[in-house]
Design a protein around this motif. Structure first.
Motif, PDB file in Angstrom:
ATOM      1  N   UNK A  84       0.823  -1.212   0.000  1.00 28.07           N
ATOM      2  CA  UNK A  84       0.000   0.000   0.000  1.00 28.07           C
ATOM      3  C   UNK A  84       0.854   1.258   0.000  1.00 28.07           C
ATOM      4  N   UNK A  85       1.953   1.231   0.764  1.00 27.58           N
ATOM      5  CA  UNK A  85       2.798   2.423   0.871  1.00 27.58           C
ATOM      6  C   UNK A  85       3.658   2.620  -0.368  1.00 27.58           C
ATOM      7  N   UNK A  86       4.158   1.517  -0.939  1.00 27.16           N
ATOM      8  CA  UNK A  86       5.082   1.626  -2.052  1.00 27.16           C
ATOM      9  C   UNK A  86       4.496   2.299  -3.274  1.00 27.16           C
ATOM     10  N   UNK A  87       3.189   2.218  -3.421  1.00 26.53           N
ATOM     11  CA  UNK A  87       2.541   2.815  -4.592  1.00 26.53           C
ATOM     12  C   UNK A  87       2.116   4.261  -4.358  1.00 26.53           C
ATOM     13  N   UNK A  88       2.373   4.819  -3.175  1.00 26.81           N
ATOM     14  CA  UNK A  88       1.898   6.161  -2.847  1.00 26.81           C
ATOM     15  C   UNK A  88       2.975   7.230  -2.950  1.00 26.81           C
ATOM     16  N   UNK A  89       4.198   6.846  -3.299  1.00 26.78           N
ATOM     17  CA  UNK A  89       5.265   7.836  -3.418  1.00 26.78           C
ATOM     18  C   UNK A  89       5.886   7.704  -4.804  1.00 26.78           C
ATOM     19  N   UNK A  90       7.180   7.930  -4.920  1.00 31.52           N
ATOM     20  CA  UNK A  90       7.820   7.882  -6.236  1.00 31.52           C
ATOM     21  C   UNK A  90       8.650   6.613  -6.387  1.00 31.52           C
ATOM     22  N   UNK A  91       9.441   6.557  -7.455  1.00 29.74           N
ATOM     23  CA  UNK A  91      10.208   5.349  -7.758  1.00 29.74           C
ATOM     24  C   UNK A  91      11.272   5.032  -6.733  1.00 29.74           C
ATOM     25  N   UNK A  92      11.852   6.049  -6.118  1.00 26.57           N
ATOM     26  CA  UNK A  92      12.862   5.776  -5.095  1.00 26.57           C
ATOM     27  C   UNK A  92      12.255   4.991  -3.941  1.00 26.57           C
ATOM     28  N   UNK A  93      11.101   5.425  -3.493  1.00 28.66           N
ATOM     29  CA  UNK A  93      10.429   4.716  -2.396  1.00 28.66           C
ATOM     30  C   UNK A  93       9.973   3.332  -2.847  1.00 28.66           C
ATOM     31  N   UNK A  94       9.469   3.244  -4.063  1.00 31.36           N
ATOM     32  CA  UNK A  94       9.035   1.939  -4.573  1.00 31.36           C
ATOM     33  C   UNK A  94      10.199   0.965  -4.665  1.00 31.36           C
ATOM     34  N   UNK A  95      11.385   1.468  -5.019  1.00 27.93           N
ATOM     35  CA  UNK A  95      12.554   0.593  -5.096  1.00 27.93           C
ATOM     36  C   UNK A  95      12.867  -0.004  -3.729  1.00 27.93           C
ATOM     37  N   UNK A  96      12.843   0.828  -2.684  1.00 27.55           N
ATOM     38  CA  UNK A  96      13.086   0.304  -1.339  1.00 27.55           C
ATOM     39  C   UNK A  96      12.008  -0.660  -0.903  1.00 27.55           C
ATOM     40  N   UNK A  97      10.754  -0.344  -1.213  1.00 25.70           N
ATOM     41  CA  UNK A  97       9.663  -1.241  -0.837  1.00 25.70           C
ATOM     42  C   UNK A  97       9.771  -2.573  -1.568  1.00 25.70           C
ATOM     43  N   UNK A  98      10.134  -2.536  -2.844  1.00 21.77           N
ATOM     44  CA  UNK A  98      10.226  -3.777  -3.620  1.00 21.77           C
ATOM     45  C   UNK A  98      11.322  -4.685  -3.085  1.00 21.77           C
ATOM     46  N   UNK A  99      12.494  -4.124  -2.808  1.00 21.88           N
ATOM     47  CA  UNK A  99      13.584  -4.966  -2.301  1.00 21.88           C
ATOM     48  C   UNK A  99      13.235  -5.556  -0.939  1.00 21.88           C
ATOM     49  N   UNK A 100      12.527  -4.801  -0.101  1.00 17.84           N
ATOM     50  CA  UNK A 100      12.133  -5.324   1.209  1.00 17.84           C
ATOM     51  C   UNK A 100      11.061  -6.401   1.065  1.00 17.84           C
ATOM     52  N   UNK A 101      10.147  -6.221   0.123  1.00 19.29           N
ATOM     53  CA  UNK A 101       9.136  -7.255  -0.116  1.00 19.29           C
ATOM     54  C   UNK A 101       9.781  -8.557  -0.576  1.00 19.29           C
ATOM     55  N   UNK A 102      10.821  -8.460  -1.379  1.00 17.38           N
ATOM     56  CA  UNK A 102      11.523  -9.671  -1.800  1.00 17.38           C
ATOM     57  C   UNK A 102      12.142 -10.364  -0.588  1.00 17.38           C
ATOM     58  N   UNK A 103      12.701  -9.587   0.337  1.00 23.06           N
ATOM     59  CA  UNK A 103      13.265 -10.181   1.554  1.00 23.06           C
ATOM     60  C   UNK A 103      12.199 -10.892   2.363  1.00 23.06           C
ATOM     61  N   UNK A 104      10.978 -10.360   2.351  1.00 22.78           N
ATOM     62  CA  UNK A 104       9.878 -10.988   3.086  1.00 22.78           C
ATOM     63  C   UNK A 104       9.295 -12.183   2.338  1.00 22.78           C
ATOM     64  N   UNK A 105       9.764 -12.435   1.125  1.00 18.16           N
ATOM     65  CA  UNK A 105       9.258 -13.557   0.343  1.00 18.16           C
ATOM     66  C   UNK A 105       8.047 -13.226  -0.501  1.00 18.16           C
TER      67      UNK A 105
END
Length: 658
Positions: free
Chosen positions: A352-373
């Protein structure tokens, strides 16, 4: 705690230096250039120097013993520190502290530190009551006690460390500066981590947040982070586990008055594996942010520590703060032991948060989601970034990085193909630069040169009339060409596939075009990242040394501590990579260059830098010599720095304008 020093070892005599140290040719040149720069400055019109706190000789003396201590040269560092003690009262305890961080690299260094600390003990434990000491002297005494206690803790002298800390506790407001000042906070936290539990240190941890606010939270988090790192290596260790719980309980039982403190609390709870409490803190942060928005308070203006203000027009400060907090918590948390429902909850919040900001934030959210599986969620977050947002390139890079980290190369290739298709349809060139160069850097970091070259092959040259006109009378490189060719050379060097002649042609082309297109810091960084460091890593010493003359042009416009910092980075790189050549003073070839040729090239480089600096000002010369001290140690040994320091102590007083 068991001491690192046995009773037998404490009886060893202190290493001594010869009373007279011969000056090498480099040291003699350095002293002559310092004197010439000082004379030229006195003859010129008076100018206010950038550094008013230190005199040039005092500053350079300090940098000498710091460089020696960082190199683990104990006797030499102490010799220079004793020279500077009259003008820098903290020199002796600070040099011991720096040396204590090198005891694992130097045999017998702990014994030398122990003997020096024992000699200083009576002076540190002087008889005057702390309340009777003037404030300026009290502040100096507190800092001396802090560094001495940290040194004792590092060498395993727990009893002496506690004695010094208890003496420090007798002063008025003894812990305010050690906790508020970042450098002293690090020293104190390192000491506490190395010591067994003690009522004084336990009470200090328990009351740090209440007494010192956000600074106290940073202090406690530094302790819990060190304890958590130790537990990852030794899960059964009892002392770090107790220390971690003391720190976590300090966060739990304190009143948190800022979002920054709540973020640090979430990280500390994550280190302890309390995922349910981490979720509660994230909910509290989101509620506080919502209340601020409803009340009209601006997060950026009210709390400057939350987010650095940069030009990101589509970014949301509140979302960025929450995503960063979740990233830090997941990075600190043992994810494999986290309950499944908590992982799902964290993943849902990130989506929900990753889609509410820009690409920099989405990049951090995506890498963390991968860590969570949650790989599917990570892909959805990057896909949700608008195609018109140029920062979507960062989202693809972060996603590919995360997929490669969890060993999903096929999915990573799929996302690379989608990213390249997107940049081809984007009207501008900047996203293509960011994506292709970022992915190439990523594969080079992972030592996958074939993949890096495949990404670079996707680069499309711009067309058009002006481009054709530019190349009508010969190929002319642009900034993009320079960057692409630099990355391509690094990949080819990792493959070690090119013959020496082809490598030299590529190097010559880069050396010819780099100074035409770049200057200053940009030129320095390009030479280091794309030529010098890769060539040294590939063992092509002779070709690497051919890059050095161009560095003088790259550093010609620099000044002050930035100039010294660049030189120090370069000196450490050369000293580390060429250590084998410098230790072999023979005519035999080492990686394509004789030891004498290596030494000659490095000496010419040092003299060229110093001579150029001496033409500008005394302080510029001081900073130039300061930055090259690691390389001077590698060339002529620690004794050369002692000789340099003695020369500075003898003639330095004549440098300053009366």
């Amino acid at each position: 705690m068991t001491s690192l020093l046995s009773p037998e070892r404490t009886q060893l005599s202190r290493p001594t230096l010869a009373s007279r140290v011969e000056r090498s040719a480099l040291v003699q040149h350095a002293l002559e250039l310092l004197s010439a720069a000082a004379k030229n400055q006195q003859e010129a019109s008076f100018q206010i120097e950038e550094r008013a706190v230190y005199q040039p000789d005092s500053w350079l003396l300090q940098k000498c013993w710091e460089a020696l201590a960082d190199a683990g040269a104990g006797p030499e560092a102490l010799t220079v520190a004793h020279m500077a003690a009259s003008r820098q009262p903290l020199a002796l305890v600070q040099v011991l502290y720096r040396l204590s961080r090198q005891i694992d690299r130097r045999l017998g260094l702990a014994n030398l530190i122990y003997q020096e600390l024992a000699q200083l003990h009576s002076q540190l434990m002087r008889n005057e009551a702390p309340q009777e000491v003037p404030e300026r002297e009290a502040a100096l005494a507190r800092e001396q006690l802090l560094y001495a206690a940290a040194t004792a803790a590092a060498i395993g002298e727990a009893q002496r460390a506690f004695t010094l800390l208890e003496r420090l506790d007798q002063f008025a407001e003894p812990w305010e500066r050690p906790i508020v000042m970042p450098e002293q906070r690090q020293v104190l936290s390192e000491a506490i981590v190395k010591l067994p539990p003690h009522p004084l240190t336990v009470a200090l941890i328990a009351h740090a947040l209440r007494r010192y606010g956000d600074a106290g939270a940073q202090f406690v988090l530094a302790i819990t982070t060190a304890a958590s790192d130790h537990l990852r290596v030794s899960p059964a260790a009892a002392r770090p586990a107790r220390l971690l719980m003391h720190g976590v309980n300090a966060f739990r039982h304190s009143t948190l008055t800022s979002l920054h403190a709540r973020r640090l609390t979430a990280v500390a709870l994550a280190q302890a594996g309390a995922s349910d409490e981490v979720l509660n803190q994230l909910t509290a942060i989101a509620n506080i942010q919502a209340a601020r928005r409803e009340s009209g308070l601006s997060l950026r203006k009210a709390d400057q520590n939350v987010l650095r203000q940069v030009k990101r027009p589509t970014a949301d400060a509140d979302v960025d703060f929450l995503v960063y907090t979740i990233q830090e918590a997941v990075r600190a948390m043992p994810v494999r032991t986290m309950p499944r429902e908590h992982r799902i909850e964290l993943a849902n919040r990130l989506v929900l948060l990753g889609a509410k900001s820009d690409g920099w934030t989405a990049a951090g959210a995506a890498s963390t989601l991968v860590e969570l599986g949650a790989i599917k969620y990570a892909v959805e977050v990057v896909d949700s970034i608008p195609a018109s947002d140029p920062t979507k390139a960062e989202g693809y890079i972060g996603l590919v990085r995360g997929l490669l980290a969890v060993d999903e190369p096929e999915l990573a290739q799929e996302q690379i193909a989608r990213g390249l298709a997107w940049v081809r349809s984007y009207p501008g060139r900047n996203p293509a630069r960011a994506l292709i160069w970022g992915l190439a850097e990523l594969f080079l970091e992972r030592r996958e040169p074939a993949q890096a070259l495949a990404v670079l092959d996707a680069w499309e040259e711009p067309g058009g009339f002006w481009r054709a006109l530019r190349n009508r009378f010969g190929r002319k490189w642009s900034d993009d060409d320079l960057r692409n060719q630099g990355l391509r050379l690094r990949a080819l060097l990792q493959q070690d596939a090119l013959p020496p002649k082809a490598v030299q042609q590529q190097i010559n082309a880069l050396l010819a075009w780099a100074p035409r297109l770049l200057d200053g810091e940009a030129l320095f960084n390009f030479l280091t990242e794309n030529l010098l460091a890769p060539l040294l890593a590939a063992g092509r010493v002779e070709q690497a040394l051919s890059v050095l003359p161009l560095y003088q042009r790259a550093m010609g416009g620099g000044s002050g501590e930035k100039h010294a910092s660049r030189l120090a980075h370069l000196s450490r790189l050369l000293a580390t990579e060429l250590a084998a050549s410098l230790r072999t003073p023979t005519a035999d070839e080492v990686n394509g260059a004789t030891s004498s040729a290596v030494r000659s090239a490095l000496e010419s480089f040092l003299l060229g830098v110093w001579q150029a600096d001496s033409q500008r000002s005394l302080w510029q010369t001081v900073h130039g010599i300061e930055g090259t001290l690691p390389l001077l140690i590698a060339l002529d040994g620690p004794e050369a720095i002692v000789a340099l320091a003695k020369g500075i102590a003898q003639s330095g007083k004549q440098w300053s304008r009366p």
